[in-house]
Design an enzyme around this catalytic site. Structure first.
Site, short mmCIF file in Angstrom:
data_model
loop_
_atom_site.label_atom_id
_atom_site.label_comp_id
_atom_site.label_asym_id
_atom_site.label_seq_id
_atom_site.Cartn_x
_atom_site.Cartn_y
_atom_site.Cartn_z
N ARG A 124 0.85 -1.20 0.00
CA ARG A 124 0.00 0.00 0.00
C ARG A 124 0.88 1.24 0.00
O ARG A 124 1.00 1.95 1.00
CB ARG A 124 -0.92 -0.02 1.22
CG ARG A 124 -2.04 -1.06 1.13
CD ARG A 124 -3.00 -0.72 0.00
NE ARG A 124 -4.10 -1.65 -0.11
CZ ARG A 124 -5.29 -1.51 0.48
NH1 ARG A 124 -5.51 -0.50 1.27
NH2 ARG A 124 -6.24 -2.40 0.27
N GLN A 129 -0.24 2.03 -6.52
CA GLN A 129 -1.69 2.20 -6.59
C GLN A 129 -2.29 1.63 -7.87
O GLN A 129 -3.39 1.09 -7.87
CB GLN A 129 -2.05 3.67 -6.44
CG GLN A 129 -1.89 4.20 -5.03
CD GLN A 129 -2.27 5.65 -4.91
OE1 GLN A 129 -2.51 6.33 -5.91
NE2 GLN A 129 -2.33 6.16 -3.70
N ASP A 132 -3.11 -1.99 -7.45
CA ASP A 132 -3.84 -2.35 -6.23
C ASP A 132 -5.18 -3.00 -6.56
O ASP A 132 -6.23 -2.34 -6.60
CB ASP A 132 -4.04 -1.10 -5.37
CG ASP A 132 -4.51 -1.43 -3.96
OD1 ASP A 132 -4.77 -2.62 -3.70
OD2 ASP A 132 -4.60 -0.52 -3.13
N SER A 135 -8.01 -2.72 -3.85
CA SER A 135 -8.81 -1.49 -3.89
C SER A 135 -9.80 -1.53 -5.04
O SER A 135 -10.94 -1.09 -4.89
CB SER A 135 -7.89 -0.27 -4.01
OG SER A 135 -7.13 -0.08 -2.84
N TYR A 230 -4.20 0.15 6.82
CA TYR A 230 -5.27 -0.64 7.40
C TYR A 230 -5.50 -0.21 8.85
O TYR A 230 -4.66 0.40 9.48
CB TYR A 230 -4.93 -2.14 7.37
CG TYR A 230 -4.82 -2.73 5.99
CD1 TYR A 230 -5.96 -3.13 5.31
CD2 TYR A 230 -3.60 -2.89 5.38
CE1 TYR A 230 -5.87 -3.70 4.05
CE2 TYR A 230 -3.49 -3.45 4.10
CZ TYR A 230 -4.64 -3.85 3.46
OH TYR A 230 -4.55 -4.40 2.21
#
Length: 532
Positions: A124, A129, A132, A135, A230
């Protein structure tokens, strides 16, 4: 000979996603790969074999041909027991693996001497990104959770007034404001519901508000941010205070959506049976953590059950219920991974050699050539660690660390006094020797700067972008200065300016006003983009 990427059909019961789509196949071929797809792999996602052929992929008859010929395997779900014998030693597998929950699977894959990149282990960090997949899938799951709740709920989300009577808006409470939670908040607010949300991380409050929700805090101070963005396991005292908040919301709202998960641990139990009993008849709970045991004590994974007049949705396949969209996003994540591997020379010609010096690839790789590399080392932090507020230290420690010794405080005060003294002296000199006309203009300039600065400073930061804040401040200074030029106060001793100066000042006011109005209008449109 270029590497062959194989995409077998998913065998997990109810799984409708596929690991690549025709649009991405074209991009992979453009990177120099060949792509083979099992016949029927995209049927559940409404993607035909002909569409894959049109994208340049080869369509193979069965899974055995795909597994035996591919150098890299793209999958969504981790390999099932019947797929393990098909894995060719030396190949590279890319899929969701969940190594913490599947240690036996990791050992079986290691025995096959394969390399495994787990899409659930992508670090993360900002640079990762685009890879990811968690997500991507959470975003879809949050949206779908609201749709499932609306399907089970007995009335509209939005309020309305008709000739037949008044319909109040539904009240939705979202527990957890991560990617899935924010997607759920935005979707529910877009449907017209009153949305509230809670998270152990207080810094997400602004994100909740930007999506159209109201943040409901817990009246207990404790840092809730864990590693990688998280949430972490909270203390018993915090959990007690949190349960009181949840119990109060359960009595008031119509729909509860829970998203709370802690990596490598069972889902925390946040909604008790007593809370369910206190909810209104016909209410709905969507437990997005059902696959890990559920956040509600009464959740039954994979099923919709009714307990105490409340319907509890425990679906574990929410992304799979929007298969084409989920497949497209997941395929794009895999394409970006391949793009990174090419850039880091992890793929050269007809061989895969994962660069373990690259932070993103190192975190994603759980097996390299049969050697277990999970868990990865802790990610490198680019920001300076913040000292906790509860940490105690001597009052003199900070000045000494700065190299000023114990006299740093008094010295700072003396420096400030000297600066103010010099400023006062300069103002006295200007007032004593400057011509009267200059003094009047100088006074107007100082007042315009002060008032223009305060006009912007007292506006909420949420109403500005940094650029608009600066331009509006400058425009305010221009407008106030120009107003004085049009009709200067008699007390300033300034003669009425020439006609051309007055018209120039009027033009300045008009342009500055347009700029300020436009700045706020553009900012409002930008904020509206994030609300829906």
């Amino acid at each position: 000979m270029s590497l062959l990427i194989g995409v077998p059909r998913e065998v997990f019961p109810g799984e409708r996603r596929v690991a690549t789509v025709p649009e991405v196949v074209e991009k992979l071929i453009g990177q120099g790969f060949r792509v083979a797809v099992q016949s029927g792999a995209g049927d559940a996602s409404a993607i035909s074999d002909e569409a894959y052929r049109g994208g340049g992929a080869e369509v193979l008859a069965d899974a055995d041909q795909v597994w035996s010929s591919a150098d890299i395997i793209f999958k969504v779900r981790a390999p099932a027991a019947e797929e393990l014998p098909l894995i060719r030693p030396g190949c590279t597998l890319v899929s969701f693996i969940w190594p913490a929950q599947n240690p036996d699977l990791l050992q079986q894959l290691a025995a096959k001497n394969v390399s495994v990149l787990a899409m659930d282990c992508v670090p993360r960090i900002s640079r990762a990104q685009k890879l990811d997949a968690l997500s991507s899938m959470s975003n879809i799951a949050g949206y779908r959770a609201v749709i499932e709740a609306a399907h089970e709920f007995g009335r509209f989300f939005t309020g309305s007034i008709t000739a037949a009577g008044k319909v109040p808006p539904a009240k939705v409470f979202v527990i957890g404001a991560g990617v899935a939670g924010l997607a759920a908040i935005g979707t529910a607010a877009g449907l017209g519901a009153i949305v509230r949300a809670n998270d152990t991380r207080p810094e997400v409050a602004d994100q909740v508000k930007s999506m159209g929700g109201e943040f409901v805090p817990v009246d207990y101070e404790e840092e809730g941010s864990g590693v990688g963005g998280y949430a972490k396991v909270m203390s018993e005292s915090f959990q007690k205070a949190q349960r009181e908040v949840f119990a109060k919301q359960a009595r008031d709202v119509d729909i509860i959506i829970t998203t709370a998960l802690i990596p490598g641990k069972p889902a925390p139990k946040l909604i008790t049976e007593e809370m369910v009993k206190s909810m209104k008849q016909g209410s709905v709970i969507v437990d997005m953590a059902a696959e890990q045991g559920g956040n509600c004590e009464l959740t039954e994974p994979g099923r919709v059950v009714e307990k105490h007049g409340v319907r509890i949705i425990g679906y574990a396949d929410l992304p799979s219920r929007l298969p084409k969209q989920a497949s497209t996003l997941y395929a794009t994540n895999l394409f970006r991974l391949m793009e990174d591997m090419i850039k880091t020379k992890s793929i050269e010609g007809d061989r895969v050699n994962i660069d373990m010096e690259d932070e993103v690839l190192r975190g994603t790789t759980v097996l390299k050539e049969g050697n277990i590399t999970w868990p990865p080392p802790a990610p490198k932090l680019s920001a300076v660690s913040v000292v906790p507020a509860t940490a105690s230290r001597p009052a003199a420690a900070l000045p000494k660390a700065q190299g000023h010794g114990e006299r740093a405080g008094p010295m700072a005060g003396t420096a400030t006094a000297i600066i103010f003294g010099i400023g006062a002296l300069l103002f006295w000199i200007v007032g004593r020797y400057a011509p009267a006309a200059f003094l009047g203009h100088f006074t107007v300039f100082v007042l315009a700067c002060f008032v223009g600065y305060m006009v912007v400073w007292n506006v909420k930061p949420a109403l500005h972008t940094p650029l608009m804040s600066v331009t509006n401040a400058v425009s305010s200074i221009i407008a106030i200065g120009a107003l004085v030029q049009i009709a200067p106060p008699l007390s300033t001793g300034v003669e009425r300016p020439d006609e051309w100066i007055r018209w120039l000042a009027l033009g300045g006011i008009v342009l500055a006003t347009i700029n300020m109005f436009g700045g706020f209008a553009v900012t409002q449109r930008m904020l509206a983009m994030f609300r829906k």
